[in-house]
Design a protein around this motif. Sequence first.
Motif, PDB file in Angstrom:
ATOM      1  N   ASN A 179       0.851  -1.184   0.000  1.00 38.15           N
ATOM      2  CA  ASN A 179       0.000   0.000   0.000  1.00 38.15           C
ATOM      3  C   ASN A 179       0.894   1.244   0.000  1.00 38.15           C
ATOM      4  OD1 ASN A 179      -1.758   2.074   0.514  1.00 38.15           O
ATOM      5  ND2 ASN A 179      -2.245   1.444   2.604  1.00 38.15           N
ATOM      6  N   THR A 180       0.888   1.995  -1.085  1.00 40.46           N
ATOM      7  CA  THR A 180       1.769   3.168  -1.221  1.00 40.46           C
ATOM      8  C   THR A 180       0.994   4.482  -1.038  1.00 40.46           C
ATOM      9  OG1 THR A 180       1.451   3.155  -3.620  1.00 40.46           O
ATOM     10  CG2 THR A 180       3.361   1.952  -2.769  1.00 40.46           C
ATOM     11  N   ASP A 181      -0.058   4.433  -0.250  1.00 39.08           N
ATOM     12  CA  ASP A 181      -0.933   5.601  -0.076  1.00 39.08           C
ATOM     13  C   ASP A 181      -0.279   6.676   0.793  1.00 39.08           C
ATOM     14  OD1 ASP A 181      -3.036   7.328   0.112  1.00 39.08           O
ATOM     15  OD2 ASP A 181      -4.476   5.868   0.899  1.00 39.08           O
ATOM     16  N   HIS A 182      -0.125   7.882   0.254  1.00 34.29           N
ATOM     17  CA  HIS A 182       0.474   8.998   0.994  1.00 34.29           C
ATOM     18  C   HIS A 182      -0.547   9.804   1.797  1.00 34.29           C
ATOM     19  CE1 HIS A 182       3.955   8.277  -1.677  1.00 34.29           C
ATOM     20  NE2 HIS A 182       4.654   8.974  -0.812  1.00 34.29           N
ATOM     21  N   ARG A 183      -1.833   9.454   1.745  1.00 37.01           N
ATOM     22  CA  ARG A 183      -2.841  10.267   2.439  1.00 37.01           C
ATOM     23  C   ARG A 183      -2.654  10.315   3.956  1.00 37.01           C
ATOM     24  NH1 ARG A 183      -8.032   8.075  -0.887  1.00 37.01           N
ATOM     25  NH2 ARG A 183      -6.681   6.238  -0.851  1.00 37.01           N
ATOM     26  N   PRO A 184      -2.336   9.195   4.634  1.00 37.24           N
ATOM     27  CA  PRO A 184      -2.129   9.308   6.087  1.00 37.24           C
ATOM     28  C   PRO A 184      -0.989  10.272   6.440  1.00 37.24           C
ATOM     29  CG  PRO A 184      -2.378   7.004   5.444  1.00 37.24           C
ATOM     30  CD  PRO A 184      -2.257   7.787   4.181  1.00 37.24           C
ATOM     31  N   LEU A 185       0.052  10.293   5.611  1.00 41.44           N
ATOM     32  CA  LEU A 185       1.190  11.184   5.866  1.00 41.44           C
ATOM     33  C   LEU A 185       0.806  12.644   5.609  1.00 41.44           C
ATOM     34  CD1 LEU A 185       4.103  11.456   6.693  1.00 41.44           C
ATOM     35  CD2 LEU A 185       4.796  10.876   4.363  1.00 41.44           C
ATOM     36  N   LEU A 186       0.042  12.869   4.552  1.00 41.28           N
ATOM     37  CA  LEU A 186      -0.453  14.231   4.281  1.00 41.28           C
ATOM     38  C   LEU A 186      -1.284  14.736   5.457  1.00 41.28           C
ATOM     39  CD1 LEU A 186      -1.500  14.089   0.519  1.00 41.28           C
ATOM     40  CD2 LEU A 186       0.023  15.788   1.539  1.00 41.28           C
ATOM     41  N   ASP A 187      -2.073  13.843   6.039  1.00 45.88           N
ATOM     42  CA  ASP A 187      -2.901  14.227   7.194  1.00 45.88           C
ATOM     43  C   ASP A 187      -2.020  14.634   8.378  1.00 45.88           C
ATOM     44  OD1 ASP A 187      -5.275  14.509   8.784  1.00 45.88           O
ATOM     45  OD2 ASP A 187      -4.845  12.557   9.667  1.00 45.88           O
TER      46      ASP A 187
END
Length: 601
Positions: free
Chosen positions: A391-399
Amino acid sequence: MKEYRLTDWLPTTKKEVELRGWDELDVILFSGDAYIDHPSFGAAVIGRILEAEGLRVAIVPQPNWRDDLRDFKKLGRPRLFFGISPGCMDSMVNKYTANKRLRSEDAYTPDGRPDMRPEYPSIVYTQILKQIYPNVPVILGGIEASLRRLTHYDYWQDKLRKSILCESKADLLIYGMGEKPIIELAQRMLFNPEVPTDILQTAYISQNVQPQQDDITLFSHEDCVRDKKNQAANFRHIEEESNKYTASRILQKVEEEFVVVNPPYPPMQQEELDRSHELPYTRLPHPKYMNKRIPAYDMIKFSVNIHRGCFGGCAFCTISAHQGKFIVSRSKESILKEVKAIMELPDFKGYLSDLGGPSANMYQMKGMDEAKCRKCKRPSCIHPNICPNLNTDHRPLLDIYRSVDAIPGMKKSFIGSGVRYDLMLHDSKDPAINKAAAEYTRELIVKHVSGRLKVAPEHTSDRVLDVMRKPPFRQFEEFKKQFDRINQEQNLRQQLIPYFISSHPGCNEEDMAELAIITKRLNFQLEQVQDFTPTPMTVATEAWYTGLHPYTLKPIYSAKSSQDKLAQRQFFFWYKPEERKRIIAELKRIGRNDLIKKLYQ
C-alpha cells in the motif's frame, strides 16, 4: 516551560541515586554516547522502558576505560544485570572515515570531543565489567552488537571476525530495537537470576545445542575464514531471516561452541511504539553537560520520528538489518503530543527540523494482504519493482503534515529525512492513491523544504543501481523535472540535493565517468558524496569482501585499493580546476577519450 529537577533524569552518579532514596540498583546501563534523555537515543529509551517496569535504573555515559576504572565501580553491582549500549552509531563508523582516517568530531559527545569512547565499546566495556564483577550478567544491545551477532567482515581490521559474543564474553546479545526483549529479560530475571536463552530477538553462546526442525545451520566461522564463498552464502540466510515475519533460529559453530540467534519478535504494535515515545523523557541532555554543545542533539532536538523500519532494502544500508523492513507507525495523537512537547522547549522558534523516519515517506505503508507478507522473504518491498501487495498511499502522511502545521504557533515543519521518489512516482492501480502521491509531491516541495531537499539516487548507472537495490536513474530525472516545474510555478528558489556513492561493488571508473557527464548535463556540482564504507551485515559489504554477490555467488568487481577508490571518487569533482588534469589523464588511461570533450568542451 517545565522546570526540571536533577531527579527527572535517570541517575548517573552515586549522589543522584541517593537523591532518589535508593539503596540498590536493578540495572546499570553503560553508554558510549553522552546521556541525552530523548527517544532518539537508545540508552535513554532502554532506561526509561525498564523504569516503566518499576525497576531502578542508572546510566553511566561514556565511562573512562583508561584510568583506574572508577566509572565502572562507582555505582556498584546491580541486582539483575549490566546493559551495554555502545552508541547510536557504529563506533568504528563514528571514529573513522572511509579512508580509515580519524574523524575530528564525535557528534554524540559534549563539544564533539573525538576521544571519549574506545573502539568497539561493546567489547571493551564488557571485558572490564567481567573482570570487576565476574558473576554479574552483561547484556549487549545497540547497533554495534546487533550487526556483529554472527561472523562478519570488519573493514577496519580487514578480516573476518567472530560473533561479538565470542570476543566480549557477554552473557546475552539483544539485536534490533530492544524494547520487547529487554522487558521480557528483566521480568524473568526478577524471579530467576539465570540469564534465559529462549527469549526472541536474542543471541547467545552454547556448548551444546539441540537442533530443531526449522533451524538454519550456517557454515562455521572457520569454514568462512577458509573460503569466502561460504561467508557470502551465509549472508543470504542472515538477511532473509532478518526480514521475515516468522523467521528461523540460526546456528553457527565457532570452534567448539555454537552462536545461537533466536528469531526476532514480530513487528511492534502501534500502541507499543507510542508507549516507547511517550515515556517521561525530559528531551534534554543531562544537566552535567550544561553549556556544552552536543552536535547530535542539536540536529534532532526539534525533530519527530513518526515511524520505524524501512522496506527499501538498499544493499549498503543497515536499517532493515537492525529495525526490520516492516513499517511500524506511530498514531497521529502520539505524534501531535510530541510536537506540542517540542514547542514547549525554551529555544523553539516555530520550526520543526524534521517530521520523518528512516525514509521520510513510508508512514503507514505496509502489505494490503498481511498473509502474503507473513510468507515473504524478499529483502526489499520496492526492488527490483514495487510489490503489488504494498500500500503506497500517501494520504495518512499528508494528514500528519497538515495536522502538525495547523497547531497554533507552528510556523513550518520541514522534512529533513530522505524521501523515496520511487514511491511518489509509482503508478498504482488505484487512481486515488496516484492523486494522493501527486498531491504529496506538490505539498512536500511547496511547504516542507528548507531551501534544499535531500534525495538519494546514489548513482547514474542502472547496472550499479541494480546492485545497490535502488530504482533506475530515469526516475530521479523524472522527479527532478517535477521538482523544477513546481518550483518555477511557485516562484521558489529551492535546490535538489542528490546523494551519490563511489566505489560501491559493481561500480568501475567508466561508471563514474558517465556519472560526471550525466550530473553535469543536469547542472549539478555535487557536494553530498561519499566513498563506499563496508559496514557489518550489509549485502554490499559481503560482496566487497568476498568478491561474490551473496544472492548469486557470481563474481562482482569492487574498487579496494586507495588508488582505485580515489580514481573513482575524483569524478564527483570534475568541475574543480585542480582535478581536471588528473581526470583527463584517467580517461585517456581507460580508453575513454570520447568523454573528455563531453566533460570539458
